[in-house]
Design a protein around this motif. Structure first.
Motif: not given
Lengths: 75, 530
Positions: A36-37, A43-46, A52-53, B443-446
């Motif tokens: 999860a981390d 997401v934080a980088l994005e 977009a990664i 809505g992403g994979p996270e």
């Protein structure tokens, strides 16, 4: 896109609640990140760099420096 | 009907060499399991545990957990299993809430020290004793009280409620047996099944479905360390042992999809059921897994909650999952003996297709929360219906669709977290004025992530050079206490968190104001700037 190791370390420190990290630190083994981390880091980088990664790239991340290289590979 | 404890005792007596489970590559027999439980029971009695006393268990997956859990039950005690990575504050709070005087930890190391730290126990007159399984097992043999009966409470399952502190669901031996039987019948589980599980044994699905069901039937159980650091080890265990039954939250399957691009090296042909439950199920995950792993109709959505012991319903394996027009997959009909209904907003039972709060009437419904008559009274509706707090509808065929939660509960990576749990940690920080936590799913994979907002006290809000340090400390505290990290943590200006007139946090409004960008646009978020 040029990013410094310090900028990347900053994000990793914030996500994982650590005072400092080194580029060669392995995210899971050395820094105790779980799956999860890793997703949260991506997401934080994005958000930080407006990129977009892809899932495949995200799945290949092992070290702090991998994050830098991934961001640098963007225009 | 006998208790699971009696079944384990009988099996240990009749087939002591028979394998109960495999952990870390080593088989453990029923004789060994029962002997370990007996030693723990003796040790607990020696430490003054009497029938009805609570015993907190902060133990990771493995043989020690079973020894301590069934040892507590054999001593007539009530087990209180907790996330073993819980910080001192949480362990202390759980011991205090449940009135436990004994905490069983993994060893002489860190968790035990934590549990004994003065900060942890400061509010109590008398600190509970922290004992390791080894210390318990080394105690002299004692005469054990009579084994518990079906109506006795076996364990207290802490679960994150909508508001306030986690609530302890009291699960009786009879509830366990009722739910085990429902799931065995409903999922057509046989003694030939091979269970493969990395779900934490301290929590309902990992405990009841993935260990108690195989113990009840004498089916094979391959238990892995909790968590999903190495998705490949899960697939490898299934392939190596011919796994037929596994279960995980949707998040874990998404991690597998992300990290295992080519599953060709793993023979997953034996899998009959891959249950997808414990958080919202995405139709996309079902489709992608069927494609990637080449097994159609094996992954089935399920639904359950600790207040009904655990399992309530599941889509029947081997048949295509019904997906509605909005993309919600059905979690099927109730297990045998379960009656599902929907409570409409107007306070009456809803018609088919109408969305409302999901109600469950089941022989495995528990009697409610430990030491909390008020919350227990609010848990039931009408003639024996349990209010789940989840939103859903039944279609014309009687198939259940879960479409949301009426609670503010956050589900990150399959773990339920109440906002209050995060807020309690953050509010204790010296620079925090107030804090709020919400779940955001982009809505992403996270999937859904915890977004935490810490309003800074006036002086702290002016000391920009210290923002980074404060944010790191806040995240470190959450990780230490809850064993997970927030998706994002913001330091914010005072009066960022919207409140009701009586000072309660408006979580839905905060979520909305973050999601639509108005918080960032109005300059309320101080750090970080993304």
């Amino acid at each position: 896109m040029k990013v410094s190791a310090r900028e990347i370390a900053e994000i990793v420190c914030l996500q994982l609640g650590r005072r400092q990290v080194a580029p060669q630190d392995r995210l899971m083994e050395d820094l105790g990140a779980d799956s999860a981390d890793l997703l949260n880091l991506v997401v934080a980088l994005e958000d930080r760099w407006g990129i977009a990664i892809g899932e495949e790239e995200a799945g290949a991340l092992r070290t702090v420096d991998d994050l830098r290289r991934l961001v640098e590979s963007r225009d | 009907m006998s208790t699971l404890l009696a079944t384990l005792e009988r099996r240990a007596r009749e087939h002591p060499e028979r394998e109960a489970f495999v952990f870390a590559g080593r088989p453990h027999g029923y004789g060994e399991l029962w002997a370990g439980a007996g030693r723990c029971a003796s040790g607990l009695v020696g430490h003054g545990v009497a029938p009805g006393d609570r015993v907190v268990l902060a133990l990771p997956n493995g043989p020690d957990f079973f020894a301590a859990f069934y040892g507590t039950l054999r001593a007539g005690g009530i087990a209180v299993p907790l996330f073993p990575g819980s910080g001192a504050g949480r362990l202390a709070a759980a011991a205090q809430r449940s009135g436990a005087e004994v905490v069983v930890t993994a060893g002489e190391g860190e968790p035990e020290r934590r549990a004994q730290s003065p900060r942890a126990w400061a509010p109590r007159d008398r600190a509970p004793r922290a004992l390791s399984v080894a210390a318990l097992a080394a105690a002299a043999a004692r005469r054990l009280p009579p084994a518990p009966g079906l109506d006795d409470v076996a364990y207290i399952q802490y679960t994150s409620g909508s508001t306030g502190e986690p609530k302890g669901v009291q699960v009786r031996h009879a509830d366990v047996m009722a739910n085990v039987r429902q799931m065995v019948q409903g999922m057509k589980i046989t003694p030939r099944e091979v269970f493969v599980s990395w779900l934490p044994v301290h929590h309902d699905m990992g405990l009841v479905l993935m260990t108690m069901v195989p113990f009840h039937l004498g089916a094979r159980l391959v238990l892995l360390p909790a968590g999903l650091r190495q998705p490949r080890s899960w697939l490898a265990a299934i392939a190596d042992h011919g796994g037929t039954f596994t279960a995980a939250p949707d998040f874990a399957y998404r991690v597998c999809l992300r990290t295992v691009r080519d599953p060709g090296g793993y023979d997953l042909g034996t899998v009959r059921v891959a249950l997808n439950a414990a958080e919202p199920v995405r139709a996309a995950t079902l489709r992608a897994c069927a494609e990637r792993f080449g097994r159609a109709d094996v992954m089935v959505p399920g639904y359950g909650l600790a207040e009904a012991t655990v399992g309530v319903s599941m889509w029947p394996p081997g048949t295509p999952v019904k997906v509605d027009g909005r993309g919600f997959p059905s979690v099927g009909r109730g297990f045998p003996g379960v009656e599902l209904a929907i409570l409409a907003d107007r306070g009456e039972l809803a018609a088919p297709g109408e969305t409302g709060e999901i109600l469950v009437r089941s022989p495995a419904n528990t009697i409610g929360y430990w030491d909390d008559p008020e919350a227990t009274a609010g848990l039931f509706w009408g003639a024996g219906y349990l209010r789940t707090g989840d939103l859903g509808y039944l279609d014309g065929d009687g198939d259940l669709f879960v479409v949301g939660r009426s609670k503010n509960l956050i589900i990150q990576a399959g773990r339920n977290i109440a906002p209050a749990e995060v807020e309690a940690v953050l509010d204790a920080l010296p620079f925090a004025r107030r804090s709020a936590a919400v779940g955001i799913d982009r809505g992403g994979p996270e999937g859904e992530q915890i977004y935490a907002f810490v309003e800074l006290a006036a002086r702290a809000a002016r000391s920009e050079p210290n923002f980074r340090e404060m944010a790191v400390q806040a995240v470190a505290e959450i990780r230490a206490e809850l064993g997970l990290g927030p998706g994002r943590l913001y330091l914010a200006k005072p009066r960022t968190v919207p409140l009701t007139e009586t000072g309660k946090i408006r979580h839905a409004e905060l979520r909305e104001r973050y999601a639509n960008g108005s918080l960032a646009a109005s300059g309320q978020l101080l750090f970080p700037k993304y």
